[in-house]
Design a protein around this motif. Sequence first.
Motif, mmCIF file in Angstrom:
data_model
loop_
_atom_site.group_PDB
_atom_site.id
_atom_site.type_symbol
_atom_site.label_atom_id
_atom_site.label_comp_id
_atom_site.label_asym_id
_atom_site.label_seq_id
_atom_site.Cartn_x
_atom_site.Cartn_y
_atom_site.Cartn_z
ATOM 1 N N VAL A 94 0.875 -1.177 0.000
ATOM 2 C CA VAL A 94 0.000 0.000 0.000
ATOM 3 C C VAL A 94 0.907 1.221 0.000
ATOM 4 O O VAL A 94 1.833 1.314 0.819
ATOM 5 C CB VAL A 94 -0.922 0.029 1.236
ATOM 6 N N ILE A 95 0.693 2.130 -0.928
ATOM 7 C CA ILE A 95 1.504 3.339 -0.997
ATOM 8 C C ILE A 95 0.613 4.573 -1.009
ATOM 9 O O ILE A 95 -0.550 4.513 -1.411
ATOM 10 C CB ILE A 95 2.408 3.365 -2.252
ATOM 11 N N ASP A 96 1.162 5.685 -0.555
ATOM 12 C CA ASP A 96 0.462 6.954 -0.628
ATOM 13 C C ASP A 96 0.581 7.493 -2.046
ATOM 14 O O ASP A 96 1.568 7.226 -2.744
ATOM 15 C CB ASP A 96 1.070 7.942 0.373
ATOM 16 N N ILE A 139 1.376 -10.422 -6.395
ATOM 17 C CA ILE A 139 1.705 -9.047 -6.025
ATOM 18 C C ILE A 139 0.452 -8.188 -6.101
ATOM 19 O O ILE A 139 -0.198 -8.105 -7.149
ATOM 20 C CB ILE A 139 2.789 -8.451 -6.940
ATOM 21 N N ASN A 140 0.094 -7.566 -5.000
ATOM 22 C CA ASN A 140 -1.053 -6.658 -4.956
ATOM 23 C C ASN A 140 -0.553 -5.265 -4.589
ATOM 24 O O ASN A 140 0.218 -5.104 -3.637
ATOM 25 C CB ASN A 140 -2.074 -7.116 -3.907
ATOM 26 N N LEU A 141 -0.974 -4.280 -5.329
ATOM 27 C CA LEU A 141 -0.533 -2.905 -5.110
ATOM 28 C C LEU A 141 -1.752 -1.993 -5.038
ATOM 29 O O LEU A 141 -2.574 -1.957 -5.955
ATOM 30 C CB LEU A 141 0.395 -2.473 -6.251
ATOM 31 N N GLN A 142 -1.856 -1.253 -3.933
ATOM 32 C CA GLN A 142 -2.965 -0.317 -3.747
ATOM 33 C C GLN A 142 -2.425 1.070 -3.431
ATOM 34 O O GLN A 142 -1.359 1.205 -2.816
ATOM 35 C CB GLN A 142 -3.873 -0.768 -2.603
ATOM 36 N N VAL A 143 -3.188 2.076 -3.818
ATOM 37 C CA VAL A 143 -2.789 3.463 -3.606
ATOM 38 C C VAL A 143 -3.827 4.174 -2.744
ATOM 39 O O VAL A 143 -5.028 4.079 -3.016
ATOM 40 C CB VAL A 143 -2.645 4.204 -4.952
ATOM 41 N N ILE A 144 -3.341 4.887 -1.722
ATOM 42 C CA ILE A 144 -4.234 5.743 -0.939
ATOM 43 C C ILE A 144 -4.226 7.121 -1.592
ATOM 44 O O ILE A 144 -3.197 7.795 -1.616
ATOM 45 C CB ILE A 144 -3.782 5.853 0.530
ATOM 46 N N PRO A 170 -4.422 6.311 8.823
ATOM 47 C CA PRO A 170 -3.515 5.770 9.848
ATOM 48 C C PRO A 170 -2.055 5.700 9.427
ATOM 49 O O PRO A 170 -1.161 5.755 10.275
ATOM 50 C CB PRO A 170 -4.078 4.363 10.091
ATOM 51 N N GLY A 171 -1.780 5.597 8.121
ATOM 52 C CA GLY A 171 -0.402 5.475 7.667
ATOM 53 C C GLY A 171 0.415 6.740 7.831
ATOM 54 O O GLY A 171 1.641 6.714 7.694
ATOM 55 N N TYR A 214 -2.809 -2.293 9.245
ATOM 56 C CA TYR A 214 -2.648 -2.537 7.814
ATOM 57 C C TYR A 214 -3.991 -2.801 7.146
ATOM 58 O O TYR A 214 -4.216 -2.380 6.007
ATOM 59 C CB TYR A 214 -1.707 -3.719 7.567
ATOM 60 N N ASP A 215 -4.880 -3.474 7.849
ATOM 61 C CA ASP A 215 -6.229 -3.702 7.311
ATOM 62 C C ASP A 215 -6.943 -2.376 7.076
ATOM 63 O O ASP A 215 -7.671 -2.206 6.078
ATOM 64 C CB ASP A 215 -7.038 -4.586 8.265
ATOM 65 N N HIS A 216 -6.744 -1.421 7.993
ATOM 66 C CA HIS A 216 -7.351 -0.095 7.820
ATOM 67 C C HIS A 216 -6.757 0.619 6.605
ATOM 68 O O HIS A 216 -7.471 1.320 5.865
ATOM 69 C CB HIS A 216 -7.135 0.751 9.079
ATOM 70 N N LEU A 217 -5.453 0.465 6.385
ATOM 71 C CA LEU A 217 -4.809 1.097 5.239
ATOM 72 C C LEU A 217 -5.334 0.516 3.919
ATOM 73 O O LEU A 217 -5.579 1.244 2.959
ATOM 74 C CB LEU A 217 -3.291 0.912 5.319
#
Length: 287
Positions: free
Chosen positions: A172-174, A204-209, A217-218, A261-264
């Motif tokens: 997970v990345i900003d 590989i899983n990639l998500q963006v906030i 939270p991050g 991490y679940d929240h992110l």
Amino acid sequence: MSASVNPTVRRRRLGAELRRLRELKGMTAEEVAGRLMVSQSKISRLENGRRSISQRDVRDLCDVYEVTDERVRAGLMEMARESRQRGWWHEFGDIPYSVYIGLEAEASSIRAYESSFVPGLLQTREYAAAVVAGTFPDYDAQAVQRRVEVRMKRQLRIDGDSEDRLGSLWVVIDEAVLRREVGSRAVMADQLCQLLVLSERPYINLQVIPFSHGAHPGMSGTFSLMEFPESADSTVVYFEGVTSDLYLEKEADVRRYTNLYDHLRAAALSVADSRSLMHTIAEGFKQ
């Protein structure tokens, strides 16, 4: 990529076994230190795998814990011998985060959150060089190159053809990671294209906030969660610092960061929408 014996993991596993033996004996670390006339901190570092342990240390501890089974003693002595071997990363000299590399090389699953730059396992060579040079302005060209080569070798674990391939990588990345121009616009375009390619791999899983989400939270800091194939090896929460690293292994700490991490993941865009955003930003860097 990894050798048949990972000294970092062996040291950690041996430390956990020594802690178990001490607790079975009903002794405190302070009591053991007194018996061996060493500092309590040495016993603690041996047990948490942060200090190299000699066969003599194992012999002395076995005597204190009254371990008489020769097979058990021999097994612990062999683990001590293996824990003092050199991992592949030692070929590159003094790497500050060598403990992390050793754990990463053995992990079966990694969950990472990053707010400043693309995680090392996913970086292109040019992006990695720009990150290292920018992060460590006192490094000369040789030092930068050495760090980049270590990073490239670490990436063999996400190679689909690798026998030692990482089982699962969830990142997970900003959104700031995608928009910060590291190196040049061309370097960023290539980096984002690589992210798009890698994110298509099933493991590989990639998500963006996105910026639009606001506070999350991050914002309190980046971290990684590493899980291992052996049940004897507890999950590790890792934080990278400028002068030192922090590792948490207590069940309560691991549970806290697992929930975080679940929240992110919930705050981030879906994997598909994250790809769409990456593609849009990559096209912008190409112009």
